[in-house]
Design a protein around this motif. Sequence first.
Motif, PDB file in Angstrom:
ATOM      1  N   VAL A 137       0.838  -1.202   0.000  1.00 60.86           N
ATOM      2  CA  VAL A 137       0.000   0.000   0.000  1.00 60.86           C
ATOM      3  C   VAL A 137       0.872   1.251   0.000  1.00 60.86           C
ATOM      4  CG1 VAL A 137      -1.693   1.332   1.330  1.00 60.86           C
ATOM      5  CG2 VAL A 137      -1.949  -1.153   1.112  1.00 60.86           C
ATOM      6  N   ARG A 138       1.897   1.251   0.834  1.00 60.28           N
ATOM      7  CA  ARG A 138       2.784   2.409   0.930  1.00 60.28           C
ATOM      8  C   ARG A 138       3.538   2.626  -0.379  1.00 60.28           C
ATOM      9  NH1 ARG A 138       5.871   0.570   4.658  1.00 60.28           N
ATOM     10  NH2 ARG A 138       4.387   1.025   6.328  1.00 60.28           N
ATOM     11  N   GLU A 139       4.012   1.545  -0.958  1.00 59.05           N
ATOM     12  CA  GLU A 139       4.789   1.652  -2.196  1.00 59.05           C
ATOM     13  C   GLU A 139       3.950   2.188  -3.349  1.00 59.05           C
ATOM     14  OE1 GLU A 139       6.806  -1.316  -5.530  1.00 59.05           O
ATOM     15  OE2 GLU A 139       6.420  -2.072  -3.502  1.00 59.05           O
ATOM     16  N   VAL A 140       2.732   1.687  -3.504  1.00 56.20           N
ATOM     17  CA  VAL A 140       1.923   2.043  -4.671  1.00 56.20           C
ATOM     18  C   VAL A 140       1.175   3.355  -4.466  1.00 56.20           C
ATOM     19  CG1 VAL A 140       0.045   1.298  -6.199  1.00 56.20           C
ATOM     20  CG2 VAL A 140       1.671  -0.384  -5.296  1.00 56.20           C
ATOM     21  N   LEU A 141       0.585   3.544  -3.286  1.00 57.61           N
ATOM     22  CA  LEU A 141      -0.290   4.698  -3.064  1.00 57.61           C
ATOM     23  C   LEU A 141       0.348   5.803  -2.234  1.00 57.61           C
ATOM     24  CD1 LEU A 141      -3.699   2.901  -2.364  1.00 57.61           C
ATOM     25  CD2 LEU A 141      -2.832   3.812  -4.529  1.00 57.61           C
ATOM     26  N   GLY A 142       1.422   5.478  -1.525  1.00 62.17           N
ATOM     27  CA  GLY A 142       2.058   6.499  -0.694  1.00 62.17           C
ATOM     28  C   GLY A 142       1.275   6.868   0.540  1.00 62.17           C
ATOM     29  N   VAL A 143       0.407   5.973   1.006  1.00 63.55           N
ATOM     30  CA  VAL A 143      -0.363   6.217   2.226  1.00 63.55           C
ATOM     31  C   VAL A 143      -0.151   5.056   3.183  1.00 63.55           C
ATOM     32  CG1 VAL A 143      -2.087   7.568   0.988  1.00 63.55           C
ATOM     33  CG2 VAL A 143      -2.477   5.134   1.358  1.00 63.55           C
ATOM     34  N   GLU A 144      -0.491   5.274   4.435  1.00 61.92           N
ATOM     35  CA  GLU A 144      -0.340   4.243   5.447  1.00 61.92           C
ATOM     36  C   GLU A 144      -1.603   3.389   5.538  1.00 61.92           C
ATOM     37  OE1 GLU A 144       2.477   3.460   7.082  1.00 61.92           O
ATOM     38  OE2 GLU A 144       3.371   4.995   5.789  1.00 61.92           O
ATOM     39  N   LEU A 145      -1.424   2.104   5.604  1.00 64.47           N
ATOM     40  CA  LEU A 145      -2.537   1.172   5.762  1.00 64.47           C
ATOM     41  C   LEU A 145      -2.992   1.152   7.216  1.00 64.47           C
ATOM     42  CD1 LEU A 145      -4.293  -1.248   4.682  1.00 64.47           C
ATOM     43  CD2 LEU A 145      -2.423  -2.726   5.461  1.00 64.47           C
ATOM     44  N   GLU A 146      -4.297   1.111   7.415  1.00 67.14           N
ATOM     45  CA  GLU A 146      -4.857   0.905   8.744  1.00 67.14           C
ATOM     46  C   GLU A 146      -5.484  -0.481   8.795  1.00 67.14           C
ATOM     47  OE1 GLU A 146      -8.111   2.728  11.921  1.00 67.14           O
ATOM     48  OE2 GLU A 146      -7.910   3.608   9.919  1.00 67.14           O
TER      49      GLU A 146
END
Length: 304
Positions: free
Chosen positions: A95-104
């Motif tokens: 998730v971080r690699e593709v979207l640049g956001v943190e997964l919850e």
Amino acid sequence: MRLAAIDLGTNTALLLIAEVADGQLQPRYEAERFVRLGEGLERTGMIGPAALERLHRTLEAYRDALRAHAVEACIVAATSATREARNAQAVAEVVREVLGVELEVISGDEEARWSLAGALAAPGLPEGPCLAVDIGGGSTELVAGTRRPDGTVAITFARSLPLGTVRLTERCFSEMPPPPEAVAEAQRQIREALAALTPPSAPVLVGVAGTCVSLAALEARRFPLRAPIALTRAAVTAWRDRLLRMPTEAVRALWPELLAGRADVLPMGALLLHEVMAWGGWKVCHVSPFGLRHGLILRHLARR
């Protein structure tokens, strides 16, 4: 304001892009892809490389949609499979690699609460106390409550059961259609889990997400759902019996576009929904076109 939410479940990855005005959600774009994060999880305790690769490709496609719709913020939440996997961090890294956001990774209680809030945000549902059932791939969420005038939800009952369509299919059904003894074993496990709970006082049953939406679409011959559909217990019984007698290819052929990634687990979903309706004595399930992803956006707004 244009916001997005991605719900990473055991079977699907669901994307919602919505505009928010005066606290009301107006869906602008929705997508569903079958990543099957829970594939083999019951056996290995891990999310496998193939599932992570499917997730990576899915999020790349969703990233393009987010950019095309000029989304201001995106919430990404994972549920049952990621909650249980020993390598949950691998999902967060994708998730971080593709979207640049943190997964919850949300808890079962949090999933239940915001599934109900999201479901009840759909116009046209009966008012008053209700119980929402969200039959996922890894777990089934049961949450009762009432929607307040300001759109928030007062919760009176919430349980997350480790009974989902992917989990139970892998555990009980080694072939499709399953033999009667396999159906009886699945039914026994579902009834045993439900028997440990006292049904809440909720005159209305609301169905949320994949299993309920798929069964409602099959019954009404309509998809995507734009408004709630009343699914009777008699209809659920008929679909349960029909689906449990069919090989997976025949289930998929009922509606390939709808069932391409769900045909092998929908028979178990119909069995689960039937048992929940019998447990609480509900004769109708009001299936909402909204769900957890809508609730995640509502939660984001509430926190602001």
